[in-house]
Motif scaffolding. Sequence first.
Motif, PDB file in Angstrom:
ATOM      1  N   LYS A   1       7.060  21.722  -4.765  1.00  0.00           N
ATOM      2  CA  LYS A   1       7.041  20.885  -5.975  1.00  0.00           C
ATOM      3  C   LYS A   1       8.138  21.321  -6.952  1.00  0.00           C
ATOM      4  CE  LYS A   1       2.258  19.461  -5.625  1.00  0.00           C
ATOM      5  NZ  LYS A   1       0.914  19.537  -6.176  1.00  0.00           N
TER       6      LYS A   1
ATOM      7  N   GLY B   1       8.320  26.241 -14.412  1.00  0.00           N
ATOM      8  CA  GLY B   1       7.265  25.681 -13.567  1.00  0.00           C
ATOM      9  C   GLY B   1       5.896  26.192 -13.962  1.00  0.00           C
TER      10      GLY B   1
ATOM     11  N   ALA C   1      11.076  18.916  -8.222  1.00  0.00           N
ATOM     12  CA  ALA C   1      11.282  18.720  -9.659  1.00  0.00           C
ATOM     13  C   ALA C   1      12.746  18.895 -10.050  1.00  0.00           C
ATOM     14  CB  ALA C   1      10.403  19.683 -10.445  1.00  0.00           C
TER      15      ALA C   1
ATOM     16  N   PHE D   1      13.723  20.036 -15.564  1.00  0.00           N
ATOM     17  CA  PHE D   1      13.944  20.993 -14.470  1.00  0.00           C
ATOM     18  C   PHE D   1      15.420  21.038 -14.082  1.00  0.00           C
ATOM     19  CE2 PHE D   1       9.363  21.200 -13.675  1.00  0.00           C
ATOM     20  CZ  PHE D   1       9.221  22.517 -13.272  1.00  0.00           C
TER      21      PHE D   1
ATOM     22  N   ASP E   1      13.929  15.411  -9.563  1.00  0.00           N
ATOM     23  CA  ASP E   1      13.253  14.319 -10.262  1.00  0.00           C
ATOM     24  C   ASP E   1      13.156  14.477 -11.775  1.00  0.00           C
ATOM     25  OD1 ASP E   1      12.841  13.261  -7.764  1.00  0.00           O
ATOM     26  OD2 ASP E   1      10.748  13.869  -7.633  1.00  0.00           O
ATOM     27  N   SER E   2      13.108  15.686 -12.280  1.00  0.00           N
ATOM     28  CA  SER E   2      12.843  15.930 -13.694  1.00  0.00           C
ATOM     29  C   SER E   2      14.112  16.363 -14.421  1.00  0.00           C
ATOM     30  CB  SER E   2      11.773  17.015 -13.832  1.00  0.00           C
ATOM     31  OG  SER E   2      11.731  17.519 -15.143  1.00  0.00           O
TER      32      SER E   2
ATOM     33  N   VAL F   1       3.515  23.679 -12.680  1.00  0.00           N
ATOM     34  CA  VAL F   1       4.069  23.435 -11.344  1.00  0.00           C
ATOM     35  C   VAL F   1       4.228  24.794 -10.668  1.00  0.00           C
ATOM     36  CG1 VAL F   1       5.965  22.438 -10.018  1.00  0.00           C
ATOM     37  CG2 VAL F   1       5.301  21.400 -12.198  1.00  0.00           C
TER      38      VAL F   1
END
Length: 141
Positions: free
Chosen positions: A84, A74, A88, A95, A91-92, A79
């Motif tokens: 967040k 991060g 992540a 990550f 979503d990522s 990030v």
Amino acid sequence: MKDGFPMSNFRPSDRLTGFLLPPSIDDWIPEEHLARFVVEVIDGLGLGSMGRSYRGSGKAAYSPRVLLGILVYGYATGVFSSRKLERATYDSVAFRFVAANENPDHDGALLGLGDDGKTATAPVWDRVPRFADLLSTDADD
């Protein structure tokens, strides 16, 4: 009429068909990706002090390596917020790789290792640049 477009030559897009086998998150990240580097660095660090400070009460805790990896990755990617960072991990892909496909919550696991855990993680943060130099030297050989 394919995809609602007459005489189209579009690739089919099917979001409902599952995988035959569970996908390996390892296959989704290129070999030279920063996420792999962060995991390699964290895996090379001695984190005994972090493990010893865990009381062992309640439900099973996330690995200190996973939590520290999320924080380091991060910070490396800009990030910083625990909320967040948690988002992540959903979503990522990068990550998700660093988090070993886990989703630590922002107000418990990640926050505890962040600001409140600075004392426990301080020796580790000091060693990350030295270990990174060692890895880059090995890569040059």
